[in-house]
Scaffold this motif. Structure first.
Motif, PDB file in Angstrom:
ATOM      1  N   HIS A 137       0.831  -1.148  -0.069  1.00  0.00           N
ATOM      2  CA  HIS A 137       0.304   0.173   0.093  1.00  0.00           C
ATOM      3  C   HIS A 137       1.003   1.110   0.257  1.00  0.00           C
ATOM      4  O   HIS A 137       2.221   0.824  -0.452  1.00  0.00           O
ATOM      5  N   GLY A 138      -0.054   2.168   0.142  1.00  0.00           N
ATOM      6  CA  GLY A 138       1.056   3.840   0.149  1.00  0.00           C
ATOM      7  C   GLY A 138       1.477   4.226   1.958  1.00  0.00           C
ATOM      8  O   GLY A 138       1.253   3.503   2.071  1.00  0.00           O
ATOM      9  N   LEU A 139       3.390   5.212   1.124  1.00  0.00           N
ATOM     10  CA  LEU A 139       4.122   5.324   1.849  1.00  0.00           C
ATOM     11  C   LEU A 139       3.138   6.464   3.201  1.00  0.00           C
ATOM     12  O   LEU A 139       2.183   6.930   2.375  1.00  0.00           O
ATOM     13  N   PHE A 140       3.053   6.267   4.236  1.00  0.00           N
ATOM     14  CA  PHE A 140       2.953   7.098   5.256  1.00  0.00           C
ATOM     15  C   PHE A 140       4.281   8.511   5.549  1.00  0.00           C
ATOM     16  O   PHE A 140       4.799   8.053   4.998  1.00  0.00           O
ATOM     17  N   PRO A 141       3.284   9.303   6.460  1.00  0.00           N
ATOM     18  CA  PRO A 141       4.543  10.543   6.443  1.00  0.00           C
ATOM     19  C   PRO A 141       5.082  10.336   7.035  1.00  0.00           C
ATOM     20  O   PRO A 141       6.111  10.491   7.094  1.00  0.00           O
ATOM     21  N   GLU A 142       5.663   9.335   7.949  1.00  0.00           N
ATOM     22  CA  GLU A 142       5.810   9.117   9.538  1.00  0.00           C
ATOM     23  C   GLU A 142       7.693   8.257   8.445  1.00  0.00           C
ATOM     24  O   GLU A 142       8.549   8.236   9.476  1.00  0.00           O
TER      25      GLU A 142
END
Length: 368
Positions: free
Chosen positions: A333-338
């Motif tokens: 799934h997509g990258l997360f901000p952290e």
């Protein structure tokens, strides 16, 4: 479906110096496993965060030069083998007459959600040149500037419908499923209109210079396999059938928790199937058959771990991926901000180095 345009662009470009991604999509051998990350242009990058302090997501999309720059940033910083267009799956719905905004920490919020057949009937056909000229200009800029392939994307009908009907992101999709079960003819009309939009938009992106296109169906894993086959799959099939004559690779990403749906995809006119981390690469291949290349499937949260742990997980995925031609390393799934930019760069280097060594050993040191 809407009327097709005859000119749809070319997969090849004189500017592309790294075509390992395209080779993998075609199930051809290459010197290393290609890698790119969903949401690779995002808030994990401090430079991007500074841009977002001045501009909203939609404002960036409306400035082609800025959208192109944001698209290219992870290619330069991470060394990935493909760029993913900076945009949003909701963008084309404005051309249909949907009034929405992207709200921070929430996502798409629709101010005129679909509640009836009359709401569906009011949806207009998409005219990409009139409704999304800034997106097409961004693609044309990237076609001139990039040395890796550009992946454009479209939102799949179920995932878009979930936003249009619920009015915002949902965890249970109650309103969406209520319309699907309770008003099947209205549902089919909505699927038809969103399917037509997807084909029209994808063909415009490919004609503008995109070298591949991905259909994002992020939330379709909320359906049972039977409901997927009855209410969604016919439209997904029509979308890929409507793009069959395009030379560029077509990718279907059925989103999270979609492992039980994979067996229904065997006849899809796509080239690549994206897998999430709940199914292994081996199991995914068994379920979809041997026609497709596969893409995936590291759990994004593994990126919170120390690098030796990340590398251990990546190695296991690569070892399975290279058992057959046609493997693209990505997240499930997509990258997360952290996420850490430094870890992503190190992961990209690891995927390249480890896969090159492993593939070289398999071919006796002969690399294509």
């Amino acid at each position: 479906m809407g009327k097709k345009k005859s000119c749809i662009g070319s997969e090849d470009s004189s500017m592309i110096q790294n075509d390992t991604f395209l080779k993998a999509c075609r199930k051809e051998r290459s010197a290393h496993v290609p890698v790119w990350y969903m949401r690779q242009a995002g808030r994990y990058d401090p430079e991007y965060r500074r841009i977002k302090e001045k501009y909203s997501l939609m404002e960036i999309c409306e400035i082609p030069e800025l959208a192109a720059e944001v698209t290219m940033m992870p290619v330069r910083k991470l060394g990935v083998d493909a760029a993913i267009l900076y945009s949003d799956i909701m963008n084309p719905t404005a051309g249909l007459g949907i009034d929405f905004e992207i709200v921070q920490n929430i996502g798409p919020v629709v101010h005129n959600p679909i509640r009836s057949r009359a709401d569906v009937e009011r949806l207009r056909p998409l005219d990409p040149e009139a409704d999304l000229p800034h997106v097409l200009k961004t693609i044309r800029i990237l076609d001139r500037e990039l040395t890796v392939p550009l992946i454009s994307f479209i939102g799949a009908p179920f995932t878009l419908a979930s936003y249009l009907i619920e009015g915002r992101p949902s965890k249970n999709y109650l309103k969406t499923k209520a319309l699907m079960y309770g008003e099947p003819e209205t549902w089919r009309l909505l699927m038809d209109k969103l399917g037509d939009m997807a084909v029209t938009y994808a063909r415009a992106q490919l004609a503008a210079g995109a070298k591949a296109v991905q259909l994002f169906d992020s939330w379709v894993g909320a359906l049972t396999p039977a409901d997927f086959r009855e209410y969604v799959l016919p439209t997904v099939r029509r979308i890929f059938a409507g793009l069959k004559d395009a030379p560029q690779p077509k990718i279907y990403y059925p989103g999270v928790s979609s492992g039980e749906l994979l067996g229904s995809l065997r006849e899809l006119d796509a080239d690549v199937i994206g897998l999430d981390w709940r199914v292994t690469i081996q199991d995914g291949r068994r379920r979809i058959g041997d026609r497709f290349a596969v893409q995936g499937n590291l759990d994004p949260t593994v990126l919170t771990a120390p690098m030796p742990v990340i590398e251990r997980y990546a190695k296991a995925i690569i070892d399975e991926g290279i058992e057959e031609p046609g493997f693209i390393f990505n997240l499930g799934h997509g990258l997360f901000p952290e996420a850490s930019l430094d870890k992503l760069k190190a992961l990209t280097e690891f995927v390249h180095a480890y896969s090159a060594e492993a593939l070289g050993a398999r071919t006796g040191g002969v690399r294509s």
